[in-house]
Design a protein around this motif. Structure first.
Motif, PDB file in Angstrom:
ATOM      1  N   PRO A   1      23.249  32.341  46.366  1.00 52.87           N
ATOM      2  CA  PRO A   1      23.592  33.257  46.835  1.00 52.87           C
ATOM      3  C   PRO A   1      24.740  33.259  48.067  1.00 52.87           C
ATOM      4  N   ILE A   2      24.959  31.712  48.364  1.00 52.16           N
ATOM      5  CA  ILE A   2      26.252  31.639  49.260  1.00 52.16           C
ATOM      6  C   ILE A   2      27.354  31.017  48.292  1.00 52.16           C
ATOM      7  N   ALA A   3      28.449  31.610  48.459  1.00 50.66           N
ATOM      8  CA  ALA A   3      29.622  31.156  47.569  1.00 50.66           C
ATOM      9  C   ALA A   3      30.218  30.118  48.354  1.00 50.66           C
ATOM     10  N   PRO A   4      30.649  28.865  48.132  1.00 43.57           N
ATOM     11  CA  PRO A   4      31.098  27.780  49.002  1.00 43.57           C
ATOM     12  C   PRO A   4      32.549  27.810  48.775  1.00 43.57           C
ATOM     13  N   VAL A   5      33.034  28.573  47.967  1.00 42.34           N
ATOM     14  CA  VAL A   5      34.512  28.455  47.735  1.00 42.34           C
ATOM     15  C   VAL A   5      35.145  29.764  47.766  1.00 42.34           C
ATOM     16  N   ARG A   6      36.025  30.318  48.626  1.00 42.45           N
ATOM     17  CA  ARG A   6      36.591  31.476  48.767  1.00 42.45           C
ATOM     18  C   ARG A   6      37.359  31.910  47.551  1.00 42.45           C
ATOM     19  N   PRO A   7      37.727  33.110  47.287  1.00 44.69           N
ATOM     20  CA  PRO A   7      38.242  33.497  45.826  1.00 44.69           C
ATOM     21  C   PRO A   7      39.341  33.110  45.760  1.00 44.69           C
ATOM     22  N   HIS A   8      39.756  32.524  44.458  1.00 52.58           N
ATOM     23  CA  HIS A   8      41.021  32.181  44.072  1.00 52.58           C
ATOM     24  C   HIS A   8      41.702  33.237  43.113  1.00 52.58           C
ATOM     25  N   ASN A   9      40.885  34.086  42.682  1.00 54.06           N
ATOM     26  CA  ASN A   9      41.241  35.216  41.879  1.00 54.06           C
ATOM     27  C   ASN A   9      41.052  36.482  42.771  1.00 54.06           C
ATOM     28  N   VAL A  10      42.092  37.413  42.851  1.00 55.36           N
ATOM     29  CA  VAL A  10      42.139  38.469  43.682  1.00 55.36           C
ATOM     30  C   VAL A  10      42.605  39.796  42.706  1.00 55.36           C
ATOM     31  N   PHE A  11      41.896  40.795  42.586  1.00 57.53           N
ATOM     32  CA  PHE A  11      42.160  42.124  42.154  1.00 57.53           C
ATOM     33  C   PHE A  11      42.569  43.011  43.109  1.00 57.53           C
ATOM     34  N   ILE A  12      43.762  43.379  43.368  1.00 58.62           N
ATOM     35  CA  ILE A  12      44.313  44.366  44.404  1.00 58.62           C
ATOM     36  C   ILE A  12      44.732  45.660  43.725  1.00 58.62           C
ATOM     37  N   GLU A  13      43.930  46.712  44.179  1.00 59.20           N
ATOM     38  CA  GLU A  13      44.363  48.057  43.562  1.00 59.20           C
ATOM     39  C   GLU A  13      45.450  48.703  44.166  1.00 59.20           C
ATOM     40  N   VAL A  14      46.739  48.601  43.841  1.00 60.42           N
ATOM     41  CA  VAL A  14      47.944  48.908  44.482  1.00 60.42           C
ATOM     42  C   VAL A  14      48.038  50.620  44.630  1.00 60.42           C
ATOM     43  N   THR A  15      47.117  51.331  43.684  1.00 56.90           N
ATOM     44  CA  THR A  15      47.112  52.616  43.947  1.00 56.90           C
ATOM     45  C   THR A  15      45.814  53.161  43.120  1.00 56.90           C
ATOM     46  N   ASN A  16      45.234  54.319  43.505  1.00 54.95           N
ATOM     47  CA  ASN A  16      44.173  54.832  42.679  1.00 54.95           C
ATOM     48  C   ASN A  16      44.642  56.298  42.117  1.00 54.95           C
ATOM     49  N   HIS A  17      45.940  56.416  42.395  1.00 50.99           N
ATOM     50  CA  HIS A  17      46.450  57.694  41.542  1.00 50.99           C
ATOM     51  C   HIS A  17      46.933  57.151  40.226  1.00 50.99           C
ATOM     52  N   CYS A  18      46.886  58.267  39.404  1.00 51.82           N
ATOM     53  CA  CYS A  18      47.143  58.116  37.789  1.00 51.82           C
ATOM     54  C   CYS A  18      48.036  59.333  37.045  1.00 51.82           C
ATOM     55  N   ASN A  19      48.690  59.042  36.171  1.00 59.17           N
ATOM     56  CA  ASN A  19      49.412  60.139  35.770  1.00 59.17           C
ATOM     57  C   ASN A  19      48.653  60.531  34.144  1.00 59.17           C
ATOM     58  N   LEU A  20      47.586  59.777  33.946  1.00 60.69           N
ATOM     59  CA  LEU A  20      46.851  60.089  32.702  1.00 60.69           C
ATOM     60  C   LEU A  20      45.385  60.475  33.200  1.00 60.69           C
ATOM     61  N   LEU A  21      44.670  61.265  32.183  1.00 62.87           N
ATOM     62  CA  LEU A  21      43.486  61.681  32.299  1.00 62.87           C
ATOM     63  C   LEU A  21      42.649  60.898  31.136  1.00 62.87           C
ATOM     64  N   CYS A  22      42.313  59.858  31.173  1.00 57.11           N
ATOM     65  CA  CYS A  22      41.653  59.222  30.006  1.00 57.11           C
ATOM     66  C   CYS A  22      40.439  59.444  30.067  1.00 57.11           C
ATOM     67  N   GLU A  23      39.767  59.674  28.911  1.00 58.96           N
ATOM     68  CA  GLU A  23      38.384  59.972  28.598  1.00 58.96           C
ATOM     69  C   GLU A  23      37.643  59.030  28.824  1.00 58.96           C
ATOM     70  N   THR A  24      38.087  57.885  29.051  1.00 62.91           N
ATOM     71  CA  THR A  24      37.019  56.597  28.921  1.00 62.91           C
ATOM     72  C   THR A  24      37.123  55.978  30.790  1.00 62.91           C
ATOM     73  N   CYS A  25      37.787  56.742  31.528  1.00 58.60           N
ATOM     74  CA  CYS A  25      38.044  56.350  32.950  1.00 58.60           C
ATOM     75  C   CYS A  25      37.304  57.426  33.776  1.00 58.60           C
ATOM     76  N   PRO A  26      36.236  56.824  34.583  1.00 59.84           N
ATOM     77  CA  PRO A  26      35.581  57.900  35.664  1.00 59.84           C
ATOM     78  C   PRO A  26      36.488  58.679  36.658  1.00 59.84           C
ATOM     79  N   ARG A  27      37.697  58.133  36.844  1.00 57.87           N
ATOM     80  CA  ARG A  27      38.657  58.583  37.673  1.00 57.87           C
ATOM     81  C   ARG A  27      39.221  60.095  37.175  1.00 57.87           C
TER      82      ARG A  27
END
Length: 373
Positions: free
Chosen positions: A41-67
């Motif tokens: 349950p305790i993670a001894p190492v802080r994340p080395h891999n980071v996903f950063i959502e730079v925007t949640n806007h999109c110009n498409l309406l994909c049928e496979t995306c909850p957005r």
């Protein structure tokens, strides 16, 4: 009892390495910062891999995306100051993925963000639908030092593309990608390394060989197959293509395996690397599995952070696609509380504890069955 204490120090153990099917190691080092056998349950190492959502806007309406069908969070494009606030909380970051639910090229500060991370020695990539990938954008990404440019294409036929991606823009994607590769050659630039990403579904899996041929004709060296992620928590009336009826399962597996095997042979013949998401082979990713606890292989809650444009910390980038209960995914907010205070707080520990048990969160329960790691 959950312990909220954060261990002192942040030195990772000896790197854990996963070889691919040919013996080469291509799992990013940022995912190898923790020994799987030592997870708790305790993670001894802080994340080395980071996903950063730079925007949640999109110009498409994909049928496979909850957005396309629901608003999980307030619409937001990450401002420069907020970006700095996020990245400064991850001093050990080795790899940054600048996408989430949204189109990264809608953030005009993206080249500046990439350059800032490259100055820190971080490996940077993102996924794009490439409909906005003008020559000007391409030159800016090359100049900024982007390492990988992943292009979602989801088919080799304009009709299939429009069905899944929600717009008849297949020709635009090809035009933009061809010009991008040409500009790279003109500049003599090795980076970013382009790749095509295909979400494998019943509607498009037969087009995988054609996607490989397309990559070869354009000069794109890699094609990735990613099994479709869909609501795995029994949500009724899942919108669009977010239900099991479009997945690659059951009696369809034999045909899928044949197509993928054919594609693998074709890729080898054309000099294209065909792989799957999760650092595995395309054939292995679609193979039927008798593993009753597939979620147990996941390393993300120990190695990876995912931060949305609004600062919410989620367990991984897949989770918003895997459950309709979005609120249950939120593990804290980095604009309200330092990430170091969240990483081993009660919510994160509880998530890890469940993932190690026989009763994981619904978003994790099908992982490796509904889609590949």
């Amino acid at each position: 009892m959950i312990n909220s204490a954060l261990p002192k120090g942040n030195s990772p153990p000896e790197a854990f390495r996963l070889p691919d099917v040919e013996g080469r190691e291509y799992l990013p080092a940022a995912y190898r910062s923790v020994d799987p056998s030592a997870r708790a349950p305790i993670a001894p190492v802080r994340p080395h891999n980071v996903f950063i959502e730079v925007t949640n806007h999109c110009n498409l309406l994909c049928e496979t995306c909850p957005r396309t069908f629901v608003t999980y969070e307030e619409p937001r494009t990450l401002a420069w100051d907020d970006f700095l606030c996020v990245v400064d909380q991850f001093p050990d970051m080795e790899r940054a993925v600048l996408h989430g639910i949204g189109e990264p090229l809608l953030n005009r500060n993206l080249p500046q963000m990439i350059a800032h991370l490259k100055a820190r020695g971080v490996y940077v990539l993102f996924n794009t639908n490439a409909t906005l990938l003008t020559e000007e954008w391409g030159r800016k990404l090359i100049e900024a030092g982007l390492d990988e440019l992943r292009v979602s294409i989801d088919g080799a036929n304009p009709k299939t593309y429009a069905l899944i991606r929600g717009a008849p823009l297949f020709h635009k994607v090809l035009q933009n990608l061809k010009r991008f590769v040409e500009v790279q050659r003109e500049l003599g630039a090795d980076c970013p390394r382009p790749s095509l990403w295909m979400t494998g579904m019943k509607e498009n899996i037969a087009e995988l060989p054609s996607v490989i041929r397309l990559a070869a004709s354009i000069g794109v060296p890699e094609v990735y197959l990613q099994r479709m992620v869909y609501y795995g928590d029994g949500a009724k009336d899942a919108p669009g293509m977010l239900d099991a009826g479009h997945g690659l399962f059951a009696t369809y597996d034999a045909e899928v395996n044949r197509i993928v095997a054919e594609s693998d042979a074709l890729a080898n013949a054309l000099g294209i690397a065909l792989r799957a998401s999760g650092a595995t082979s395309a054939q292995r990713s679609v193979a039927a599995s008798d593993n009753r606890r597939p979620w147990a292989a996941c390393m993300r809650p120990w190695t990876t952070a995912y931060i949305t444009a609004n600062g919410n910390a989620l367990p991984c980038c897949i989770s918003p696609f895997a459950t309709s209960d979005y609120q249950s995914l939120q593990l804290g907010n980095v604009f309200e509380q330092p990430f170091d205070d969240l990483w081993n707080a009660e919510r994160y520990q509880a998530w890890r504890e469940r993932l190690l048990s026989d009763h994981p969160h619904a978003a994790c329960a099908g992982c490796g069955v509904h889609w590949s790691l």
